[in-house]
Design an enzyme around this catalytic site. Structure first.
Site, PDB file in Angstrom:
ATOM      1  CD  GLN A 197     -25.883 -11.251 -45.068  1.00 21.93           C
ATOM      2  OE1 GLN A 197     -25.995 -12.197 -44.272  1.00 21.93           O
ATOM      3  NE2 GLN A 197     -26.484 -11.244 -46.236  1.00 21.93           N
ATOM      4  CE  LYS A 238     -28.861 -13.938 -43.602  1.00 18.55           C
ATOM      5  NZ  LYS A 238     -27.511 -14.358 -44.061  1.00 18.55           N
ATOM      6  CB  SER A 259     -27.976 -18.226 -42.150  1.00 16.96           C
ATOM      7  OG  SER A 259     -26.729 -17.729 -42.542  1.00 16.96           O
TER       8      SER A 259
END
Length: 537
Positions: free
Chosen positions: A317, A313, A288
């Site tokens: 979100q 990733k 991420s």
């Protein structure tokens, strides 16, 4: 008395099941189906139903059909997730180990509530308020729930201290306790600084800037940033940190989604570290926000990446909190590195279990030991912005210099020592018995690392404790794992003896990733060649 909403839903149900026919079919919207299903379960199920749990499971089931990273968390889970990223929580300010059935204080937070009241490393916490802790073999999470609480609230600790015959009681007022992103920072050699970043939280960029300022004073010219095992955090923090190493108006990351406007984040001013060489260490668990930083450094040809392919990733979100403190974290967009790469690895909707097996597949395929097993299709080929080096998307950030995973030290004997907490327990007891003497011999952390060597009495004690715990001694396995075990012990001793003592500093000489990064950053010709062409030459 039933609410109007419940009454109307039940009336609708009775009307539907009593009067539905082929000639007059009912048409349900998805929303109506969900409400009817919930009402039917609550009214007709054979046992009592927990409505909150039913709703939570329904939300989880819906999100499971979307992607592996959209999720729902209860109020308690939400608090556990957000506190480390917000940079603080309210508690008593200790670092502890739960060994068998005893809570040992490893360290107190400088200036925190426990230090102010006189709690010392080596103290054993027996009770907290009316809750007995000792002798119960509680989980760490259970201990944390007891010790943490609202700021300003009181907790009365019952403490046993070596040499004191009576239980000591401390009244401690809980306060905000900082959670740090920079786990380690030290000089790897006279001109190379090392900073380990464990998460991307609100204050990460500031913490790194402070660490760099400290290291500059010690002679730092070049920098190793270690993102190993860093699972990410706030996208904004990764952007801020990347900006420290880039000039003005340089792209760092962009995001785009069906219902979210496309946005490119570019630096607003020149960073503070533009000239020194930079190497970023990553591994398969760097994810991420870690991949955003690594991708920005790689795509802008600002630094080199060392290690293994990152997690992959590339989904963003957005949190949608409920009034009760629960939360949906919904994937709303994908992020792209400056060259245009989406590094999200492949997933099939509704098949999160298969997605989670990716690490096992990497292990089975041999990828962790050889970069040749990684597929590099031309359709996922991109070019860096300044030098036009070839990079690939579609599944994590591929390092510029691959370093195979090192499992040579791993033996069943080492595994059992770690699993049963023998190493921790041995080190805690050694420091507990020799703290004053050790501080006299090694008044600073630097003095400790320069002068301390592992006494045979300590390793003999470790082996004896292991034997008592049912771990059969194996000479061959001990010799193979011994350098790592002794490095771990030295790091644990240092962390216990000194405020913010460096644990990884003891393990660094044994780390293949660290040593490759240090060799690369000090080989100017090789570093520049890789940065210009991507070729080892």
């Amino acid at each position: 008395m039933k609410s109007n909403k419940t009454t109307s839903i039940l009336s609708f149900i009775l009307l539907f099941f009593a009067g539905a026919s082929a000639q007059q079919p009912f048409e349900f919207t998805p929303d109506q189906k969900l409400r009817v299903a919930e009402a039917v379960i609550e009214k007709y199920y054979v046992e009592d139903v927990d409505s909150e749990e039913l709703a939570a499971e329904a939300i989880r089931a819906m999100l499971k059909t979307l992607d592996p990273h959209s999720s729902y968390t209860t109020p308690e889970e939400t608090l556990e997730f957000t506190q480390p990223l917000e940079g603080k929580f309210s508690g008593i300010g200790i670092q502890f180990n739960m060994l068998e059935d005893t809570v040992y204080v490893i360290q107190t937070t400088a200036g925190g509530p426990s230090e102010r009241r006189g709690i010392l490393p080596g103290d054993r916490i027996v009770s907290a308020n009316d809750t007995v802790i000792a002798g119960r073999k509680l989980k760490n999470s259970d201990i944390i729930k007891v010790l943490r609480g609202p700021k300003g609230s009181l907790v009365r600790l019952g403490v046993r201290r070596g040499g004191e015959p009576e239980l000591i009681e401390f009244d401690i007022i809980r306060d905000d306790i900082p959670v740090y992103s920079v786990d380690e920072s030290f000089m790897a050699d006279p001109t190379t600084g090392y900073i380990r970043v464990t998460r991307f939280a609100e204050d990460t960029a500031k913490e790194v800037a402070d660490a760099m300022k400290k290291l500059r004073k010690q002679g730092m010219k070049n920098l190793i940033i270690d993102l190993s095992d860093n699972g990410g955090g706030y996208l904004g923090s990764a952007f801020q940190l990347a900006s420290e190493f880039l000039g003005r108006d340089v792209p760092v990351v962009s995001t785009s989604g069906k219902n979210v406007p496309a946005q490119t984040f570019t630096t607003e001013s020149n960073g503070t570290f533009l000239d020194g060489r930079v190497v970023v260490i990553v591994n398969q668990y760097s994810a991420s926000a870690s991949e955003i930083l690594a991708g920005a450094m790689q795509d802008n040809d600002r630094g080199l990446i060392v290690g293994r392919r990152t997690f992959g990733k590339g989904l963003v979100q957005r949190p949608f909190p409920f009034p009760d403190g629960s939360m949906i974290r919904l994937t709303t967009s994908r992020y792209y590195t400056p060259s245009g790469r989406c590094i999200q690895k492949h997933y099939d909707k509704g098949h999160g279990e298969e997605y989670q097996l990716d690490m096992l597949n990497r292990y089975s395929s041999g990828e962790l030991w050889s970069a040749d097993s990684i597929q590099r299709p031309d359709s996922l080929r991109y070019a860096t912005l300044r030098n036009g080096r070839t990079v690939y998307g579609g599944g994590g950030i591929l390092p510029d210099v691959f370093v195979p995973a090192d499992t040579s030290h791993y033996t069943p004997y080492y595994r059992d020592l770690m699993a049963k907490g023998i190493i921790n327990r041995t080190c805690i007891n050694y420091v507990d018995s020799n703290r004053d003497e050790l501080h006299k011999l090694y008044p600073t952390e630097d003095a400790f690392y320069a002068g301390f060597s592992m006494p045979s009495s300590l390793t003999d004690n470790l082996i004896a404790r292991a034997t008592e715990a049912g771990i059969e001694f194996n000479e061959e396995q001990w010799q193979r794992s011994r350098p790592t075990i002794e490095a771990i012990m030295k790091g644990l001793l240092c962390r216990d003896l000194y405020e913010n003592g460096s644990y990884f500093r003891a393990l660094a000489p044994l780390s293949k990733d660290f040593n490759e990064a240090l060799r690369l950053i000090n080989d100017t010709g090789r570093y520049n060649r890789l940065l210009q062409t991507g070729d080892e030459g």
